[in-house]
Design an enzyme around this catalytic site. Structure first.
Site, PDB file in Angstrom:
ATOM      1  N   GLY A 132       2.164  -7.880  -6.857  1.00  0.00           N
ATOM      2  CA  GLY A 132       3.594  -7.979  -6.583  1.00  0.00           C
ATOM      3  C   GLY A 132       4.140  -9.372  -6.783  1.00  0.00           C
ATOM      4  O   GLY A 132       5.318  -9.553  -7.112  1.00  0.00           O
ATOM      5  N   GLU A 181      -4.307  -4.267  -9.056  1.00  0.00           N
ATOM      6  CA  GLU A 181      -4.073  -3.011  -8.343  1.00  0.00           C
ATOM      7  C   GLU A 181      -5.100  -1.925  -8.664  1.00  0.00           C
ATOM      8  O   GLU A 181      -5.472  -1.127  -7.803  1.00  0.00           O
ATOM      9  CB  GLU A 181      -2.657  -2.480  -8.657  1.00  0.00           C
ATOM     10  CG  GLU A 181      -1.531  -3.228  -7.974  1.00  0.00           C
ATOM     11  CD  GLU A 181      -1.032  -4.409  -8.772  1.00  0.00           C
ATOM     12  OE1 GLU A 181       0.090  -4.884  -8.501  1.00  0.00           O
ATOM     13  OE2 GLU A 181      -1.760  -4.881  -9.689  1.00  0.00           O
ATOM     14  N   ALA A 188       0.855  -7.958  -2.999  1.00  0.00           N
ATOM     15  CA  ALA A 188       1.556  -7.237  -1.945  1.00  0.00           C
ATOM     16  C   ALA A 188       0.746  -7.298  -0.649  1.00  0.00           C
ATOM     17  O   ALA A 188      -0.466  -7.522  -0.662  1.00  0.00           O
ATOM     18  CB  ALA A 188       1.774  -5.784  -2.356  1.00  0.00           C
ATOM     19  N   GLU A 198       4.826  -9.534 -10.405  1.00  0.00           N
ATOM     20  CA  GLU A 198       6.026  -8.740 -10.680  1.00  0.00           C
ATOM     21  C   GLU A 198       7.286  -9.491 -10.263  1.00  0.00           C
ATOM     22  O   GLU A 198       8.304  -9.456 -10.961  1.00  0.00           O
ATOM     23  CB  GLU A 198       5.932  -7.392  -9.961  1.00  0.00           C
ATOM     24  CG  GLU A 198       4.908  -6.460 -10.602  1.00  0.00           C
ATOM     25  CD  GLU A 198       4.720  -5.172  -9.832  1.00  0.00           C
ATOM     26  OE1 GLU A 198       4.787  -4.093 -10.448  1.00  0.00           O
ATOM     27  OE2 GLU A 198       4.488  -5.238  -8.598  1.00  0.00           O
TER      28      GLU A 198
END
Length: 258
Positions: free
Chosen positions: A109, A132, A66, A112
């Site tokens: 991300g 994370e 991210a 994901e």
């Protein structure tokens, strides 16, 4: 197609292509990029000219995570009010086959997003991970949940707690990816598989995907009842008649998606 800022989108021979295009930041995913990806996915899902969708990244990586800069300064209330995961949830509603072709870093991300696809083809240089925890947070777009369903609680906790990277071979061992291919053949092999998939009856592909997703979230008995309803529904299609007629006539079927 729309004018996109963070992705490139095009159709080639009934295959819809979505390229993450922020190569200078290793395709770091921000909220606007997710919105663009969703828009492109929906357009392809509704298009009669697209049978299969392929998602991949420009430059050295699929997506290195991210965009941390976007999250700096946020607090619990602002994160809640942004409702930033609504688009992620809608990605799960795409009906057509989606294949992710990943290489380089597939982190946070980015991982994901890859897990949102129905299949993952990985270059041999791919590195997967959820780092994370090292930032004091945790995956939030399905990483914890999807990983647990894939590999079980204990291995998922080891992976999520450590934040370590997994090489492509280990990711395949744990069922996170479908295939590993040489780096230089990633797109060639992915498109080759997509070409095969697009020749299959579109309605059957759609209802198989629908059934498999339902099976992930309900009891075995409920999933089997749902499977049988979708099986019966396909007998209303022209493709079912064509497929069985072609079998009896010992010829290749010609499916129309009807």
């Amino acid at each position: 197609m729309n004018n996109y800022q963070y992705i490139k989108v095009w159709t080639d021979n009934e295959i819809g292509n979505i390229e993450l295009h922020r190569p200078k930041v290793l395709n770091a995913i921000n909220q606007s990029m997710v919105a663009e990806i969703l828009t492109a996915l929906c357009e392809f899902d509704y298009s009669e000219q697209v049978k299969v969708i392929v998602l991949f990244g420009a430059g050295k990586s699929f997506a290195a995570g991210a965009d941390i800069k976007e999250m700096m300064g946020e607090n619990a209330i602002s994160m809640e009010l942004k409702n930033q995961f609504a688009d992620w949830d809608r990605i799960a509603l795409i009906k057509k086959p989606v294949i992710a072709a990943v290489h380089g870093f597939v982190l946070g991300g980015g991982f994901e997003l890859a897990l949102c696809a129905d299949m993952i083809f990985a270059a041999a240089n791919s590195k997967f991970g959820f780092p994370e925890v090292k930032l004091g947070v945790m995956p939030s777009a399905g990483g914890c949940v999807k990983l647990t369903k894939l590999i079980g609680k204990r291995k998922a906790l080891e992976f999520l707690w450590s934040g370590n990277h997994l090489e492509a071979e280990e990711a395949k061992h744990w069922g996170m990816v479908n295939r590993i291919v040489p780096n230089e053949l990633l797109m060639q092999e992915t498109i080759h598989f997509a070409e095969k998939l697009k020749k299959q009856p579109a309605l059957a592909l759609r209802l198989i995907k629908d059934t498999v997703r339902r099976a992930e979230n309900v009891t075995e008995y409920e999933a089997m009842q749902y499977e049988r309803k979708n099986f019966s529904l396909l007998f209303a299609s022209e493709d079912q008649q064509e497929g069985m007629q072609a079998f009896m006539e010992k010829r290749s079927p010609h499916f129309q998606g009807k």
